[in-house]
Design an enzyme around this catalytic site. Structure first.
Site, short mmCIF file in Angstrom:
data_model
loop_
_atom_site.label_atom_id
_atom_site.label_comp_id
_atom_site.label_asym_id
_atom_site.label_seq_id
_atom_site.Cartn_x
_atom_site.Cartn_y
_atom_site.Cartn_z
N ASP A 1 -36.10 74.19 125.95
CA ASP A 1 -37.49 73.80 126.19
C ASP A 1 -37.55 72.92 127.44
O ASP A 1 -36.96 73.26 128.45
CB ASP A 1 -38.06 73.08 124.96
CG ASP A 1 -39.58 73.02 124.98
OD1 ASP A 1 -40.20 73.66 125.84
OD2 ASP A 1 -40.16 72.30 124.15
N ASP B 1 -35.73 69.41 123.97
CA ASP B 1 -35.95 68.58 125.16
C ASP B 1 -34.70 67.76 125.48
O ASP B 1 -34.11 67.15 124.58
CB ASP B 1 -37.12 67.62 124.94
CG ASP B 1 -38.43 68.34 124.74
OD1 ASP B 1 -38.54 69.50 125.20
OD2 ASP B 1 -39.34 67.75 124.13
N ARG C 1 -43.61 73.64 135.42
CA ARG C 1 -43.73 72.29 134.87
C ARG C 1 -42.88 71.30 135.66
O ARG C 1 -41.91 70.74 135.15
CB ARG C 1 -43.35 72.26 133.40
CG ARG C 1 -44.19 73.18 132.54
CD ARG C 1 -43.89 73.03 131.05
NE ARG C 1 -44.70 73.95 130.26
CZ ARG C 1 -44.67 74.01 128.93
NH1 ARG C 1 -43.88 73.21 128.25
NH2 ARG C 1 -45.43 74.88 128.29
N ASP D 1 -40.09 65.60 128.69
CA ASP D 1 -41.41 65.79 128.09
C ASP D 1 -41.98 64.48 127.56
O ASP D 1 -41.27 63.71 126.88
CB ASP D 1 -41.32 66.79 126.94
CG ASP D 1 -41.32 68.23 127.43
OD1 ASP D 1 -41.22 68.44 128.65
OD2 ASP D 1 -41.41 69.14 126.58
#
Length: 513
Positions: free
Chosen positions: A192, A163, A245, A196
């Protein structure tokens, strides 16, 4: 043919359409008495507000190790501090530093079990290269004007679980502003999420930022059962060339306004597992399935107002696939507890282009589609430290004091640092050591100036200024010059050199009230 990243996520099989839910009102916790502070916006203004390191000392860092040293050099884990970052932060210059006020690790910027910290890029900019920023069990954090790029969870090197910025475990009140987060591929290439939030993270705002070239923009909640997160605001951000996302929202509340979504390839705002999204005046362009519940049959909800859908493609509904379009309608009602001004959706692409991302001068919109520079009448939130060539005014208190230290090289003397003579100096027996100024009774000191002898400038690396009476760290940093801190009454004050590019030569150690 539209440009796409080469790692598109596979769509799940679509089966039967989920039933539309009845309109549901969302109850928010009562707004706190404090208004937006320190420039924060959105949900970061709630729950007491987000001010970061306001009111604390300001230090400069050019390495990841120096960032960790600044955190570890504080009197406590909650002592306010602003860390100004310039240059490239990478694995080679980011080591673990230990201390009672920090919990750090090598290969990641670790903002763990701390509070009241601002991390801001200054000067020619700050780039975190293949190195993520991890916020864990922390509160009242500001991250501003930095670029984080190409953070991997697999391959080499790895950092922060892949992340760019990740938050988890009881995080509260974080404002991330004017940052650029980018990758060079998706999960198959080792990357990734860009942003997040997991495991009870609340009251967060992401504003005026760029997220691009990644398989995953970011999520709120790591699984369908991780629904303890929420109260997240996303505004005036650019999502560009993102597969999915943008964000994925599991449970909780999200407010997305005045964002520009450009080439969102598979799915955008994915509200699921009971999540409720307020989606206002955004501009969706050249994208697919920009709003709905995707890849699950656990429904999420949304309220839509004033959005523009420009060349947006919608898939057919089915089991685990419930797009909001082609004619998005609200299926819930979400009230927003903070004041905010909405730019018209039609001007969002131009406003975001001129304001979003690092190194844009922290420009913002005035709510009328006009980018603005920060108000020049407002004091800067993160002023540059004083010019190290400018000593404080007043009397050099060292001239009438005494001196000692940890060691002294042959031909040097502790007293040489307080004789007013730039031709004499003190050196430790190696590359590190400590030199102290002391008085027979307590003396107020708020600044020191360290002057290196001719021919040895630029040798001093990292240092700490310590109240030798109590052991508390007053300041940390890198290089010689003037160091300012809160006025402290001391009988002995120590300048401790913890790294150097050779043998230091301290010609003068000046102290000022």
């Amino acid at each position: 043919m539209r440009r796409r990243v080469g790692f598109r996520l596979r769509l799940f099989a679509a089966l039967a359409l989920m039933a539309m839910v009845a309109a549901t009102a969302v109850a928010f916790p009562a707004p706190t008495a404090s208004a937006a502070t320190g420039g924060a916006t959105g949900f970061a203004t709630q729950n007491g507000g987000t001010t970061g390191g306001a009111g604390g000392q300001t230090v400069r860092a050019t390495t990841g190790t120096a960032i960790h040293a600044a955190l570890c050099g504080r009197a406590s884990s909650s002592t306010p501090i602003t860390i100004q970052v310039e240059g490239t932060i990478n694995h080679g210059n980011t080591s673990k530093v230990s201390g009672g006020s920090c919990n750090t690790a090598a290969g990641v910027i670790e903002l763990k079990q701390i509070s009241n910290v601002t991390l801001v890029g200054v000067g020619n900019g700050a780039v975190f290269d293949q190195l993520g920023i991890h916020v864990r069990e922390s509160s009242n954090i500001i991250i501003q004007n930095v670029t984080v790029r190409n953070v991997k969870k697999s391959g080499s090197p790895t950092s922060n679980g892949g992340d760019a910025i990740g938050m988890e475990n009881n995080v509260r009140n974080v404002w991330v502003d004017h940052v650029t987060l980018e990758a060079s591929g998706g999960e198959s290439e080792g990357y990734d999420g860009l942003f997040d939030l997991k495991n009870n993270t609340r009251y967060v705002t992401l504003s005026y930022s760029v997220l691009r070239n990644s398989g995953r923009g970011g999520l709120v909640g790591s699984s369908e059962s991780d629904t303890s997160n929420g109260f997240i605001t996303y505004h005036h951000n650019l999502y560009e060339n993102i597969d999915s996302r943008a964000p994925l929202l599991r449970g909780g509340i999200g407010h997305m306004y005045n964002n520009h979504y450009l080439r969102v390839n598979d799915s955008g705002i994915n509200s699921r597992a009971g999540a409720r999204a307020r989606v206002d005046n955004n501009y969706f362009e050249d994208s697919k399935d920009v709003l709905g519940t995707f890849y699950t049959n656990e429904a999420g909800y949304w309220q839509v107002n004033g959005n523009v859908f420009d060349n947006v493609r919608w898939s057919s509904p089915g089991n685990q696939n419930n797009p909001a379009g082609p004619n998005p309608q609200s299926n819930t009602s979400v009230s927003i507890p903070y004041a905010h001004s909405l730019d018209g959706a039609n001007c969002v692409p131009s406003v975001v282009r001129d304001t979003a991302g690092a190194n844009k001068g922290n420009r913002v919109s005035d709510g009328n589609c006009v980018p603005q520079n920060p108000d020049p009448t407002d004091p800067p939130d993160n002023p540059d430290p004083p010019d190290p060539t400018d000593p404080p005014g007043g009397t050099n208190l060292s001239l009438t004091a005494d001196a000692d230290g940890s060691s002294k090289a042959s031909g040097t003397s502790y007293g040489n640092v307080r004789d007013g003579d730039m031709n004499t100096y003190w050196s430790p027996t190696g590359s590190t050591g400590a030199i102290s100024i002391k008085w027979p009774s307590a003396t107020g000191v708020s600044a020191v100036t360290i002057r290196e002898a001719s021919g040895a400038t630029g040798v001093i690396g990292n240092w700490r200024v310590v109240n030798a009476d109590t052991g508390s760290v007053l300041a940390t940093g890198n290089g010689a010059g003037t160091i300012r801190f809160a006025s402290t009454s001391v009988r002995k004050i120590t300048f401790e050199i913890t790294s150097a590019n050779g043998t230091p030569r301290v010609a003068e150690y000046e102290t000022y009230a």
